[in-house]
Every structure is written in C-alpha cells, then in structure tokens.
Design an enzyme around this catalytic site. Structure first.
Site, PDB file in Angstrom:
ATOM      1  N   TRP A 101       0.831  -1.207   0.000  1.00 29.95           N
ATOM      2  CA  TRP A 101       0.000   0.000   0.000  1.00 29.95           C
ATOM      3  C   TRP A 101       0.861   1.252   0.000  1.00 29.95           C
ATOM      4  CZ3 TRP A 101      -4.250  -1.175  -1.987  1.00 29.95           C
ATOM      5  CH2 TRP A 101      -4.911  -2.354  -1.662  1.00 29.95           C
ATOM      6  N   ASP A 171      -1.505   6.394   6.326  1.00 25.20           N
ATOM      7  CA  ASP A 171      -2.613   5.515   5.962  1.00 25.20           C
ATOM      8  C   ASP A 171      -2.810   4.588   7.169  1.00 25.20           C
ATOM      9  OD1 ASP A 171      -4.283   3.517   5.032  1.00 25.20           O
ATOM     10  OD2 ASP A 171      -3.129   3.080   3.222  1.00 25.20           O
ATOM     11  N   LYS A 195     -11.925  -1.980   6.813  1.00 28.11           N
ATOM     12  CA  LYS A 195     -11.070  -2.877   7.584  1.00 28.11           C
ATOM     13  C   LYS A 195     -11.570  -2.999   9.024  1.00 28.11           C
ATOM     14  CE  LYS A 195      -8.772  -3.314   3.939  1.00 28.11           C
ATOM     15  NZ  LYS A 195      -7.622  -2.600   3.453  1.00 28.11           N
TER      16      LYS A 195
END
Ligand SMILES: *Cc1c(COP(=O)(O)O)cnc(C)c1O
Length: 359
Positions: A101, A171, A195
């Site tokens: 990511w 993030d 998530k």
C-alpha cells in the site's frame, strides 16, 4: 442463522450488535418510513446521521478543533493521488515503503510529481519496519508518508518515524480506531473503513485545517479537499448507508471502552495467537517479532500443501478467510475490533489440534 468467525483482512467482520441495529432500522429508520439507503442526503434525517458520526468520531479520537473530518469515496487508492495533489504543494514528498500500500501511494505520487523513497523494507519482502530514527528526508519535502499498519505483511510501526520537523501523513486503514491515537502528531490521517469500522465505500480523512489549500489550479473539483471540507462532506452524494453504519460502529466502540478498551482487547487477542505461534513447531509467524501488527497476523507451516489443507479444514470448522495474501502465501488472521476473543481462542485451539494430528 449461523455466523462464522470471519478473519478476512477486508471487507471484514462488523459487530453483531451493529448488524442487528441495521436490521431493525432497515425498513423504517426512526419513523422516517424508509431506510437510510433510500433517503435524500439533503434530508434532516441524514444531516443528523452525518453530524452525529463526525461528533462521535471526534470524541473517540479526541480530534482537535483545528482538524477537519471528511467522509469521502474513491478508496484509499484515490487518496494516494489526492493527498499528494493537496499536500505536496511543491511537488515533493518523502515515502517510507513498508508494503504494497505504501508502494502504491508512492507510485501514484510519481505520476504527479517528485516523491522520494527515504526507507524501504522491500529487500526482505516487507517483513520488518526500517529504522526511522535518522532518515535522509529532503529539506523541502512537503510531508513524510507512512502506511502505519501493513495489512498484507502484518507489520506496524510501534514508534512513529522521526520526520525531522516535517508533517507526517499516515494511511491507518487496517488499524484505524484499534487503539488511542494522538492526532496532533499527524498532518493527515486517512483510512478506508472496510477494515475496522464499516462497509466498503467510505474513506475517513482527518486533516489539519491549515494544510487544506485554498487554491489548487489544475486539480479537479472532487480531488480538492477544500471542496468537501467547505460542504461538510456533502458536496455531492456521499455513501449515506456507509456513513450511517460507521456512525453505529463509533457508538459501539464508545460503549465498549472507547479506544483504550479496543486496544486492551486487541492486544489480548493478538497475544493469544502470537504466543502460540512462538511455541508451535508447526506454525510460524512471518515477520520480525518486534514489528508485529495487532490487527493482521500472517503465518505459515512452510509447506504449501499443508497450508492449503489447514485453510480448508479451518473453513469447515467455521473459521473462514484465513488464506494468506497471494504475495505472502500461507495464512493470515485479521483480528479487528469486532472479532470476539472467542474467535481467536477457537482459532488457536484449532491450530493446536491440527499440529498434534500433523506431527
Ligand atoms: C485495504 C487497504 C487499502 C485499499 O484501499 P481501497 O479502498 O481498496 O482503495 C489501502 N491501504 C491499506 C493500509 C489497506 O489496508
């Protein structure tokens, strides 16, 4: 009805209590005669929902007045671009690459300007967090970017990097609201809610007000943070249903001890699994122990066929979505806020039995 223990990395398990509330309010939300999915985002019903969601999130995290909260769409994958467009005003920002990511965030920035990689753990398949105490951060970098919890590889920062006075952008997708967070340490936090917080399709952005540019020539309206900040995230139709469910989850977290309560429960669950992995002769964790994530725990037997057999048997026992990410292989157990301790206990018991029968 039979619910499984869902160890998916995302979209992921939600609190049963919240799902029941959604079900109760599905046909008639508080006397409106309709579901939240059917109502106008300009209605007072929905205004109350989004206002309460923001207020509850602010109270959970202790978000200071000078930070704005945005509920956006487009995925974290779009934020990889829009964060750079809004915050890297001189086209320069520095990235620490600890997994897929973070790398994707860097690659998007590369399309748009001049990002630099100041540290990376790609040399060892992202199995550790690099030493970030003295990084070659560029004088003129607009910010330092991290992915604070690496969903795929199962590592996390236990200490934030020394940014040498630069703004930190994180993030937090797979650790968002899993523990207390000092928002003032960040210029911007972004998190996809699928998530740990809600259904897919909402990203929360928490950004210091003075970092939102007033003027961004050449940047499309929807990619300017100012657009949604000025309109309370209602410039265009938001994900009304998603924001509503997030709001219910915020209240659920508050009822269950807040972020300190989440942290205590999450650490207890993670310790159950990691303690067993450390003593097992069959299963092994894949990352450096001091960098382990509380949310996502990858593990392997070292034998692909045995891994596959384990995943299959676990699924049959109601322990589902344990297959690891394709880049790591093996297994991964995600233990987000809504995963009950009983689920991890059942997983560890199952692993113990599997170990005994496969010696
Ligand atoms: C899941 C995840 C993403 C992906 O977000 P999309 O909403 O699919 O674009 C980004 N970052 C992290 C840390 C994630 O866990």
């Amino acid at each position: 009805m039979s619910r499984v223990y869902n160890f998916s990395a995302g979209p992921a398990v939600l609190p049963e209590e919240v799902l029941e509330e959604c079900a109760t309010e599905m046909l008639d939300y508080k006397g409106s005669g309709m579901s939240v999915m059917e109502m106008s985002h300009r209605s007072s019903w929905f205004q109350d929902i989004i206002d309460a969601a923001e207020a509850d999130l602010r109270s959970l995290m202790g978000i200071p007045e000078n930070y704005r909260v945005l509920f956006l769409q487009g995925g974290d994958s779009l934020l990889f671009s829009s964060v750079f467009m809004n915050l890297a005003t001189n086209g320069k920002a520095d990235y620490i690459i600890t997994g897929n990511w973070a790398k994707k965030a860097y690659q998007e920035a590369k399309i748009l300007g001049d990002p630099a990689v100041v540290a990376s753990s790609e040399d060892a398949t992202y199995t550790y967090i690099p030493d970030c105490s003295d990084l070659p951060i560029r004088e003129d970098a607009s910010y330092v970017y991290i992915c604070q919890n690496n969903t795929i590889y199962g590592t996390r920062y236990h200490e934030l990097p020394n940014t040498k006075g630069h703004i930190l952008v994180a993030d937090q997708s797979s650790m968002f609201l899993s523990e207390p967070c000092d928002v003032t340490k960040f210029g911007l936090i972004h998190a996809g809610v699928q998530k740990n917080v809600g259904p897919a399709g909402v990203q929360v952005v928490i950004v210091r007000e003075d970092l939102i540019p007033q003027d961004l020539p050449g940047v499309p309206t929807m990619l300017r943070f100012k657009t949604q900040a000025d309109k309370g995230s209602l410039y265009n139709t938001p994900n009304c249903w998603g924001i509503y469910v997030c709001g219910l989850v915020f209240k659920w977290i508050a009822r269950n001890g807040g972020l300190a309560g989440m942290k205590a429960q999450n650490e207890e669950k993670a310790a159950l699994l990691y303690d067993y992995l450390d003593e097992s002769e069959l299963f092994h964790g894949t990352v450096r122990a001091c960098d382990r994530s509380t949310s996502n725990a990858p593990f392997v037997t070292g034998n692909k066929d045995l891994d596959a057999e384990f995943v299959k048997a676990a699924t049959a026992a109601g322990l589902v979505n344990l297959k690891g990410h394709r880049t790591v292989g093996g297994m991964r157990a995600s233990m987000y806020n809504a995963m009950p301790k009983a689920g991890v206990e059942k997983l560890v018991d199952f692993m113990k039995d599997f170990e005994v029968s496969h010696k």
